[in-house]
Design a protein around this motif. Structure first.
Motif, PDB file in Angstrom:
ATOM      1  N   THR A   1     -34.478  25.574   7.703  1.00 32.96           N
ATOM      2  CA  THR A   1     -34.985  24.658   6.679  1.00 32.96           C
ATOM      3  C   THR A   1     -33.793  23.933   6.067  1.00 32.96           C
ATOM      4  N   GLU A   2     -33.946  22.615   5.844  1.00 33.51           N
ATOM      5  CA  GLU A   2     -32.841  21.852   5.253  1.00 33.51           C
ATOM      6  C   GLU A   2     -33.350  20.512   4.758  1.00 33.51           C
ATOM      7  N   VAL A   3     -32.610  19.935   3.809  1.00 33.59           N
ATOM      8  CA  VAL A   3     -32.899  18.604   3.280  1.00 33.59           C
ATOM      9  C   VAL A   3     -31.624  17.778   3.357  1.00 33.59           C
ATOM     10  N   TYR A   4     -31.745  16.546   3.890  1.00 33.03           N
ATOM     11  CA  TYR A   4     -30.578  15.664   4.005  1.00 33.03           C
ATOM     12  C   TYR A   4     -30.920  14.261   3.511  1.00 33.03           C
ATOM     13  N   ASN A   5     -29.966  13.643   2.828  1.00 30.22           N
ATOM     14  CA  ASN A   5     -30.034  12.219   2.508  1.00 30.22           C
ATOM     15  C   ASN A   5     -29.533  11.403   3.696  1.00 30.22           C
ATOM     16  N   LEU A   6     -30.115  10.207   3.846  1.00 25.26           N
ATOM     17  CA  LEU A   6     -29.652   9.286   4.888  1.00 25.26           C
ATOM     18  C   LEU A   6     -29.387   7.917   4.286  1.00 25.26           C
ATOM     19  N   GLY A   7     -28.117   7.551   4.234  1.00 26.65           N
ATOM     20  CA  GLY A   7     -27.706   6.237   3.768  1.00 26.65           C
ATOM     21  C   GLY A   7     -26.302   5.961   4.273  1.00 26.65           C
ATOM     22  N   ASN A   8     -25.794   4.795   3.966  1.00 29.73           N
ATOM     23  CA  ASN A   8     -24.438   4.429   4.388  1.00 29.73           C
ATOM     24  C   ASN A   8     -23.376   4.904   3.412  1.00 29.73           C
ATOM     25  N   GLY A   9     -23.801   5.218   2.179  1.00 34.20           N
ATOM     26  CA  GLY A   9     -22.838   5.611   1.158  1.00 34.20           C
ATOM     27  C   GLY A   9     -22.159   4.428   0.492  1.00 34.20           C
ATOM     28  N   ASN A  10     -22.589   3.213   0.852  1.00 37.52           N
ATOM     29  CA  ASN A  10     -22.041   1.988   0.255  1.00 37.52           C
ATOM     30  C   ASN A  10     -23.184   1.179  -0.344  1.00 37.52           C
ATOM     31  N   GLY A  11     -22.965   0.641  -1.525  1.00 39.67           N
ATOM     32  CA  GLY A  11     -23.989  -0.152  -2.172  1.00 39.67           C
ATOM     33  C   GLY A  11     -23.695  -1.636  -2.097  1.00 39.67           C
ATOM     34  N   PHE A  12     -24.756  -2.424  -1.914  1.00 43.86           N
ATOM     35  CA  PHE A  12     -24.624  -3.880  -1.888  1.00 43.86           C
ATOM     36  C   PHE A  12     -25.666  -4.476  -2.822  1.00 43.86           C
ATOM     37  N   SER A  13     -25.235  -5.446  -3.612  1.00 45.52           N
ATOM     38  CA  SER A  13     -26.151  -6.078  -4.554  1.00 45.52           C
ATOM     39  C   SER A  13     -27.079  -7.044  -3.822  1.00 45.52           C
ATOM     40  N   VAL A  14     -28.151  -7.428  -4.519  1.00 49.00           N
ATOM     41  CA  VAL A  14     -29.084  -8.404  -3.954  1.00 49.00           C
ATOM     42  C   VAL A  14     -28.348  -9.698  -3.614  1.00 49.00           C
ATOM     43  N   LYS A  15     -27.472 -10.151  -4.505  1.00 43.75           N
ATOM     44  CA  LYS A  15     -26.716 -11.384  -4.236  1.00 43.75           C
ATOM     45  C   LYS A  15     -25.819 -11.226  -3.013  1.00 43.75           C
ATOM     46  N   GLU A  16     -25.190 -10.060  -2.865  1.00 45.89           N
ATOM     47  CA  GLU A  16     -24.322  -9.821  -1.708  1.00 45.89           C
ATOM     48  C   GLU A  16     -25.119  -9.831  -0.406  1.00 45.89           C
ATOM     49  N   VAL A  17     -26.314  -9.266  -0.431  1.00 46.35           N
ATOM     50  CA  VAL A  17     -27.156  -9.254   0.765  1.00 46.35           C
ATOM     51  C   VAL A  17     -27.567 -10.678   1.133  1.00 46.35           C
ATOM     52  N   ILE A  18     -27.956 -11.467   0.134  1.00 46.31           N
ATOM     53  CA  ILE A  18     -28.328 -12.860   0.400  1.00 46.31           C
ATOM     54  C   ILE A  18     -27.143 -13.630   0.978  1.00 46.31           C
ATOM     55  N   GLU A  19     -25.972 -13.451   0.385  1.00 44.21           N
ATOM     56  CA  GLU A  19     -24.780 -14.150   0.877  1.00 44.21           C
ATOM     57  C   GLU A  19     -24.427 -13.740   2.305  1.00 44.21           C
ATOM     58  N   THR A  20     -24.599 -12.472   2.626  1.00 41.21           N
ATOM     59  CA  THR A  20     -24.318 -12.013   3.994  1.00 41.21           C
ATOM     60  C   THR A  20     -25.320 -12.624   4.968  1.00 41.21           C
ATOM     61  N   CYS A  21     -26.577 -12.702   4.572  1.00 45.67           N
ATOM     62  CA  CYS A  21     -27.596 -13.343   5.419  1.00 45.67           C
ATOM     63  C   CYS A  21     -27.264 -14.819   5.640  1.00 45.67           C
ATOM     64  N   GLU A  22     -26.814 -15.494   4.580  1.00 42.95           N
ATOM     65  CA  GLU A  22     -26.426 -16.895   4.715  1.00 42.95           C
ATOM     66  C   GLU A  22     -25.246 -17.037   5.666  1.00 42.95           C
ATOM     67  N   SER A  23     -24.289 -16.108   5.573  1.00 37.87           N
ATOM     68  CA  SER A  23     -23.110 -16.151   6.433  1.00 37.87           C
ATOM     69  C   SER A  23     -23.473 -15.917   7.893  1.00 37.87           C
ATOM     70  N   VAL A  24     -24.344 -14.949   8.157  1.00 40.41           N
ATOM     71  CA  VAL A  24     -24.744 -14.625   9.529  1.00 40.41           C
ATOM     72  C   VAL A  24     -25.522 -15.769  10.162  1.00 40.41           C
ATOM     73  N   THR A  25     -26.400 -16.388   9.388  1.00 41.21           N
ATOM     74  CA  THR A  25     -27.296 -17.404   9.945  1.00 41.21           C
ATOM     75  C   THR A  25     -26.748 -18.823   9.847  1.00 41.21           C
ATOM     76  N   GLY A  26     -25.812 -19.045   8.917  1.00 46.73           N
ATOM     77  CA  GLY A  26     -25.312 -20.398   8.694  1.00 46.73           C
ATOM     78  C   GLY A  26     -26.296 -21.269   7.939  1.00 46.73           C
ATOM     79  N   ILE A  27     -27.261 -20.656   7.263  1.00 48.01           N
ATOM     80  CA  ILE A  27     -28.297 -21.397   6.535  1.00 48.01           C
ATOM     81  C   ILE A  27     -28.226 -21.031   5.057  1.00 48.01           C
ATOM     82  N   LYS A  28     -28.346 -22.026   4.198  1.00 49.36           N
ATOM     83  CA  LYS A  28     -28.292 -21.809   2.760  1.00 49.36           C
ATOM     84  C   LYS A  28     -29.683 -21.451   2.234  1.00 49.36           C
ATOM     85  N   ALA A  29     -29.745 -20.483   1.353  1.00 50.20           N
ATOM     86  CA  ALA A  29     -31.023 -20.021   0.816  1.00 50.20           C
ATOM     87  C   ALA A  29     -31.395 -20.752  -0.465  1.00 50.20           C
ATOM     88  N   ASN A  30     -32.701 -20.895  -0.679  1.00 51.55           N
ATOM     89  CA  ASN A  30     -33.247 -21.404  -1.930  1.00 51.55           C
ATOM     90  C   ASN A  30     -33.655 -20.191  -2.768  1.00 51.55           C
TER      91      ASN A  30
END
Length: 324
Positions: A245-274
């Motif tokens: 029996t065991e319990v484990y968390n699963l995550g990357n251990g790094n946090g990213f803000s909503v703005k950072e995620v949007i900016e990364t998506c813009e960078s990957v796609t080359g498209i600016k978000a509204n």
């Protein structure tokens, strides 16, 4: 053979795609939120409900099942508040039927797909497994109830189980044959990418005054394939009797803000978000980031995908769906 309940859904289908490389797999799914075409062709597919005892008995009588992996939960927090019956019925009552069938057929090994929602709103920078469970919505409560049921089944019926508490799952398989598809879509990364593909007019950001560097909420993102590999390590630990029996968390251990995620998506796609900025949503914690040191230390798990790679894989998947 391994029974994967909910194997036609987003996370379940990624697990099945990895698991068929080493095990024979039976998938049970009612297709209420999953898609049959996401199930790897090397798996046996059975359409039905995990709470249908006749279907379960038929599977356990037909196939030599040695472990069950459970992904078949309703998981929309908002819906769980407005329709709690649906969540207690499927996430708890139906899972109880599955567990009783396992006991009756002497199937001892169980992997449970749980959630960080069991923690509620912890006041720590990194959430480890020692944090108290205090869920703030019916979805989190149903997951915690199943965890508590598992404790009792382990004591009474010698059930062996591992609970895996997810943080934010994202990304698509490197083959782009499976990816994230929900109706309605509530997850940040696919919502951003749908907008950048022209499927949404804008992105709504709820709250810019949180106690974070840029004022928006911070979350921990993990690739679906990394998540699948963690489940396989957990399964191996049960089958090889390294864990009971065991319990484990699963995550990357790094946090990213909503703005950072949007900016990364813009960078990957080359498209600016509204972007439309609005008020906070009730119950949104400022920061939720996992400590996954326990599963790294005990099972040797290491996530391989960073945020940029997660978004690149998701963009490739969403773009292929848009083209077709």
């Amino acid at each position: 053979m391994i029974l994967v309940v909910g194997g036609a859904g987003y996370v379940g289908s990624h697990l099945v795609k990895e698991l068929v490389e080493k095990e024979k797999v039976v998938v049970l799914d009612n297709l209420s939120t999953g898609f049959k075409q996401l199930v790897d062709s090397n798996a046996i597919f059975v359409q039905g409900d995990l709470g249908d005892r006749r279907v379960l008995d038929d599977i356990f009588n037909t196939y030599p099942i040695k472990a069950v992996m459970h992904f078949a939960a309703n998981s929309l927090v908002g819906e769980s508040v407005t329709d709690p019956y649906k969540y207690y019925q499927n996430n708890v009552a139906a899972t109880l039927t599955l567990l009783k069938a396992m006991v009756d057929h002497n199937v001892k090994n169980f992997i449970f797909s749980s959630t960080a929602a069991t923690y509620g709103v912890p006041n720590v920078d990194l959430i480890d497994e020692k944090q108290p469970n205090n869920p703030i919505n019916p979805y989190g409560k149903t997951k915690l109830m199943v965890e508590q049921i598992l404790e009792d089944f382990a004591t009474a019926y010698d059930l062996h189980y591992i609970v895996l508490r997810y943080f934010n799952v994202a990304g698509a398989h490197e083959s782009s044959t499976i990816g994230e598809s929900h109706d309605p879509e509530t997850h940040l990364i696919p919502i951003i990418l749908q907008h950048l593909l022209g499927e949404r007019e804008k992105i709504s950001v709820f709250g810019t005054d949180y106690d974070t560097p840029d004022g928006t909420c911070i979350r921990d993102y993990i690739h679906a394939t990394d998540l699948a590999n963690a489940h396989i390590l957990a399964l191996d630990a049960l089958l090889e009797e390294e864990k009971e029996t065991e319990v484990y968390n699963l995550g990357n251990g790094n946090g990213f803000s909503v703005k950072e995620v949007i900016e990364t998506c813009e960078s990957v796609t080359g498209i600016k978000a509204n972007i439309e900025y609005g008020d906070r949503r009730q119950g949104d914690p400022a920061k939720l980031v996992a400590s996954s040191e326990k599963i790294k230390r005990e099972l040797g798990w290491e996530p391989k995908f960073n945020l940029n790679q997660i978004i690149e894989s998701a963009w490739k998947w969403h773009s292929s769906q848009n083209i077709s």
